[in-house]
Motif scaffolding. Structure first.
Motif, PDB file in Angstrom:
ATOM      1  N   VAL A 105       4.549   1.878   6.068  1.00 50.88           N
ATOM      2  CA  VAL A 105       3.487   0.866   5.979  1.00 50.88           C
ATOM      3  C   VAL A 105       3.705  -0.009   4.745  1.00 50.88           C
ATOM      4  N   ILE A 106       4.051   0.629   3.623  1.00 49.22           N
ATOM      5  CA  ILE A 106       4.238  -0.119   2.377  1.00 49.22           C
ATOM      6  C   ILE A 106       5.456  -1.029   2.453  1.00 49.22           C
ATOM      7  N   ILE A 107       6.610  -0.485   2.930  1.00 47.09           N
ATOM      8  CA  ILE A 107       7.799  -1.347   2.966  1.00 47.09           C
ATOM      9  C   ILE A 107       7.689  -2.402   4.066  1.00 47.09           C
ATOM     10  N   SER A 108       6.810  -2.165   5.050  1.00 46.51           N
ATOM     11  CA  SER A 108       6.566  -3.190   6.067  1.00 46.51           C
ATOM     12  C   SER A 108       5.824  -4.383   5.473  1.00 46.51           C
ATOM     13  N   LEU A 109       5.095  -4.150   4.413  1.00 48.18           N
ATOM     14  CA  LEU A 109       4.485  -5.243   3.664  1.00 48.18           C
ATOM     15  C   LEU A 109       5.483  -5.845   2.674  1.00 48.18           C
ATOM     16  N   PHE A 110       6.345  -4.982   2.121  1.00 49.62           N
ATOM     17  CA  PHE A 110       7.262  -5.416   1.061  1.00 49.62           C
ATOM     18  C   PHE A 110       8.328  -6.387   1.561  1.00 49.62           C
ATOM     19  N   TYR A 111       9.022  -6.042   2.653  1.00 52.12           N
ATOM     20  CA  TYR A 111      10.180  -6.838   3.056  1.00 52.12           C
ATOM     21  C   TYR A 111       9.840  -8.274   3.452  1.00 52.12           C
ATOM     22  N   PRO A 112       8.805  -8.516   4.273  1.00 49.75           N
ATOM     23  CA  PRO A 112       8.479  -9.923   4.548  1.00 49.75           C
ATOM     24  C   PRO A 112       8.125 -10.709   3.284  1.00 49.75           C
ATOM     25  N   LEU A 113       7.400 -10.042   2.366  1.00 51.24           N
ATOM     26  CA  LEU A 113       7.066 -10.705   1.111  1.00 51.24           C
ATOM     27  C   LEU A 113       8.314 -11.009   0.296  1.00 51.24           C
ATOM     28  N   GLN A 114       9.248 -10.071   0.281  1.00 53.66           N
ATOM     29  CA  GLN A 114      10.475 -10.294  -0.481  1.00 53.66           C
ATOM     30  C   GLN A 114      11.292 -11.443   0.112  1.00 53.66           C
ATOM     31  N   PHE A 115      11.445 -11.451   1.422  1.00 53.14           N
ATOM     32  CA  PHE A 115      12.229 -12.506   2.056  1.00 53.14           C
ATOM     33  C   PHE A 115      11.589 -13.876   1.880  1.00 53.14           C
ATOM     34  N   LYS A 116      10.268 -13.897   1.785  1.00 55.41           N
ATOM     35  CA  LYS A 116       9.560 -15.172   1.688  1.00 55.41           C
ATOM     36  C   LYS A 116       9.313 -15.602   0.248  1.00 55.41           C
ATOM     37  N   ALA A 117       8.899 -14.672  -0.599  1.00 50.95           N
ATOM     38  CA  ALA A 117       8.439 -15.044  -1.941  1.00 50.95           C
ATOM     39  C   ALA A 117       9.262 -14.461  -3.079  1.00 50.95           C
ATOM     40  N   GLY A 118      10.186 -13.547  -2.783  1.00 46.63           N
ATOM     41  CA  GLY A 118      11.011 -12.987  -3.841  1.00 46.63           C
ATOM     42  C   GLY A 118      10.639 -11.557  -4.196  1.00 46.63           C
ATOM     43  N   HIS A 119      11.559 -10.914  -4.899  1.00 50.85           N
ATOM     44  CA  HIS A 119      11.417  -9.490  -5.200  1.00 50.85           C
ATOM     45  C   HIS A 119      10.259  -9.193  -6.145  1.00 50.85           C
ATOM     46  N   VAL A 120      10.100 -10.015  -7.163  1.00 56.67           N
ATOM     47  CA  VAL A 120       9.080  -9.744  -8.191  1.00 56.67           C
ATOM     48  C   VAL A 120       7.684  -9.762  -7.587  1.00 56.67           C
ATOM     49  N   LEU A 121       7.370 -10.803  -6.828  1.00 54.52           N
ATOM     50  CA  LEU A 121       6.043 -10.898  -6.226  1.00 54.52           C
ATOM     51  C   LEU A 121       5.817  -9.799  -5.201  1.00 54.52           C
ATOM     52  N   ALA A 122       6.836  -9.511  -4.392  1.00 53.54           N
ATOM     53  CA  ALA A 122       6.704  -8.465  -3.382  1.00 53.54           C
ATOM     54  C   ALA A 122       6.441  -7.109  -4.022  1.00 53.54           C
ATOM     55  N   THR A 123       7.151  -6.814  -5.101  1.00 52.63           N
ATOM     56  CA  THR A 123       6.957  -5.551  -5.809  1.00 52.63           C
ATOM     57  C   THR A 123       5.576  -5.482  -6.453  1.00 52.63           C
ATOM     58  N   SER A 124       5.180  -6.577  -7.085  1.00 50.88           N
ATOM     59  CA  SER A 124       3.884  -6.605  -7.773  1.00 50.88           C
ATOM     60  C   SER A 124       2.730  -6.360  -6.816  1.00 50.88           C
ATOM     61  N   LEU A 125       2.823  -6.922  -5.618  1.00 49.00           N
ATOM     62  CA  LEU A 125       1.728  -6.785  -4.655  1.00 49.00           C
ATOM     63  C   LEU A 125       1.715  -5.417  -3.982  1.00 49.00           C
ATOM     64  N   THR A 126       2.886  -4.905  -3.635  1.00 47.97           N
ATOM     65  CA  THR A 126       2.919  -3.645  -2.876  1.00 47.97           C
ATOM     66  C   THR A 126       2.803  -2.404  -3.750  1.00 47.97           C
ATOM     67  N   ILE A 127       3.197  -2.505  -5.021  1.00 50.19           N
ATOM     68  CA  ILE A 127       3.098  -1.327  -5.884  1.00 50.19           C
ATOM     69  C   ILE A 127       1.642  -0.951  -6.129  1.00 50.19           C
ATOM     70  N   ALA A 128       0.750  -1.900  -5.892  1.00 48.30           N
ATOM     71  CA  ALA A 128      -0.677  -1.625  -6.075  1.00 48.30           C
ATOM     72  C   ALA A 128      -1.175  -0.556  -5.108  1.00 48.30           C
ATOM     73  N   LEU A 129      -0.559  -0.462  -3.926  1.00 50.11           N
ATOM     74  CA  LEU A 129      -1.046   0.490  -2.921  1.00 50.11           C
ATOM     75  C   LEU A 129      -0.903   1.944  -3.367  1.00 50.11           C
ATOM     76  N   PRO A 130       0.303   2.409  -3.760  1.00 49.93           N
ATOM     77  CA  PRO A 130       0.376   3.798  -4.238  1.00 49.93           C
ATOM     78  C   PRO A 130      -0.410   4.035  -5.515  1.00 49.93           C
ATOM     79  N   LEU A 131      -0.468   3.030  -6.402  1.00 49.33           N
ATOM     80  CA  LEU A 131      -1.227   3.204  -7.636  1.00 49.33           C
ATOM     81  C   LEU A 131      -2.719   3.312  -7.347  1.00 49.33           C
ATOM     82  N   LEU A 132      -3.221   2.498  -6.425  1.00 49.47           N
ATOM     83  CA  LEU A 132      -4.629   2.586  -6.037  1.00 49.47           C
ATOM     84  C   LEU A 132      -4.930   3.924  -5.381  1.00 49.47           C
TER      85      LEU A 132
END
Length: 223
Positions: A127-154
């Motif tokens: 579920v998490i990497i399914s959010l990560f990869y489209p974000l990475q391909f569209k907006a870059g690694h930094v933004l994709a990581t910043s947004l998706t890392i919130a899920l396990p931390l939350l």
């Protein structure tokens, strides 16, 4: 596509694995009383961290690889998602070994993860990497990581809040609710695991379609 999967595996930097081990040590301080739900969270986080670490190159740089190998853009995307099984498998081996040592030597009561718990971890990881990869391909690694890392931390923060509630003698109703929920989860692990996998499979399929669409529209002509 197999060549792309092997590329992700063979080009994994030793520094990334060492950093993962460091984070593993830091975060296992959170997992010190042997509760199975903490092991599930640990497995999800370790697999996620390794997976995103293999994608830290800008997508534009990897376009050179796409153009140099006899692979399509669709195969490139599918290889990214397929590699997730490798990273999850390596993470599961490390976490299960950790739990075995914990169960053998630690003074706290614990047990090995059950198959449904591993499957729940796998579903949540995808579920998490399914959010990560489209974000990475569209907006870059930094933004994709910043947004998706919130899920396990939350998830970790929420679990800590629940533990605080369970230790508060004034919150009896809330404690009964969480105990009832925990009992339902424990007695229906396979049902929950299959439900998580079903939802995860659907989200992953949609994510793959979206990622392929994004990659196909990406201009690799750098002039």
């Amino acid at each position: 596509m197999n060549a792309l999967i092997r590329k992700d595996l063979y080009t994994q930097k030793a520094s990334t694995l060492l950093l993962t081990a460091l984070w593993f040590i830091i975060f296992t301080n959170f997992f010190t009383d042997g509760q199975p739900v903490r092991h599930v969270l640990l497995l999800i986080f370790v697999a996620y961290f390794i997976a995103i670490s293999t994608s830290n190159k800008a997508f534009e740089k990897e376009s050179v690889l796409i153009n140099s190998l006899p692979v399509t853009r669709k195969q490139f995307v599918l290889a990214k998602y397929a590699s997730g099984f490798i990273w999850f498998g390596l993470s599961a081996a490390a976490v299960l070994f950790y739990i075995f040592l914990f169960d053998t030597f630690a003074p706290f009561p614990t047990r090995m993860m059950t198959i449904p718990e591993v499957l729940i971890s796998l579903g949540c990881f995808y579920v998490i990497i399914s959010l990560f990869y489209p974000l990475q391909f569209k907006a870059g690694h930094v933004l994709a990581t910043s947004l998706t890392i919130a899920l396990p931390l939350l998830s970790m923060m929420s679990f800590r809040i629940i533990l605080n509630i369970m230790e508060n003698p004034r919150m009896v109703a809330e404690q009964q609710f969480f105990l009832h929920t925990a009992d339902l989860i424990t007695t229906n692990q396979w049902t929950i695991a299959l439900s998580v996998l079903l939802v995860s499979a659907l989200l992953t399929w949609l994510s793959i379609l979206l990622s392929i669409r994004i990659v196909r529209k990406t201009d690799f002509d750098h002039g």
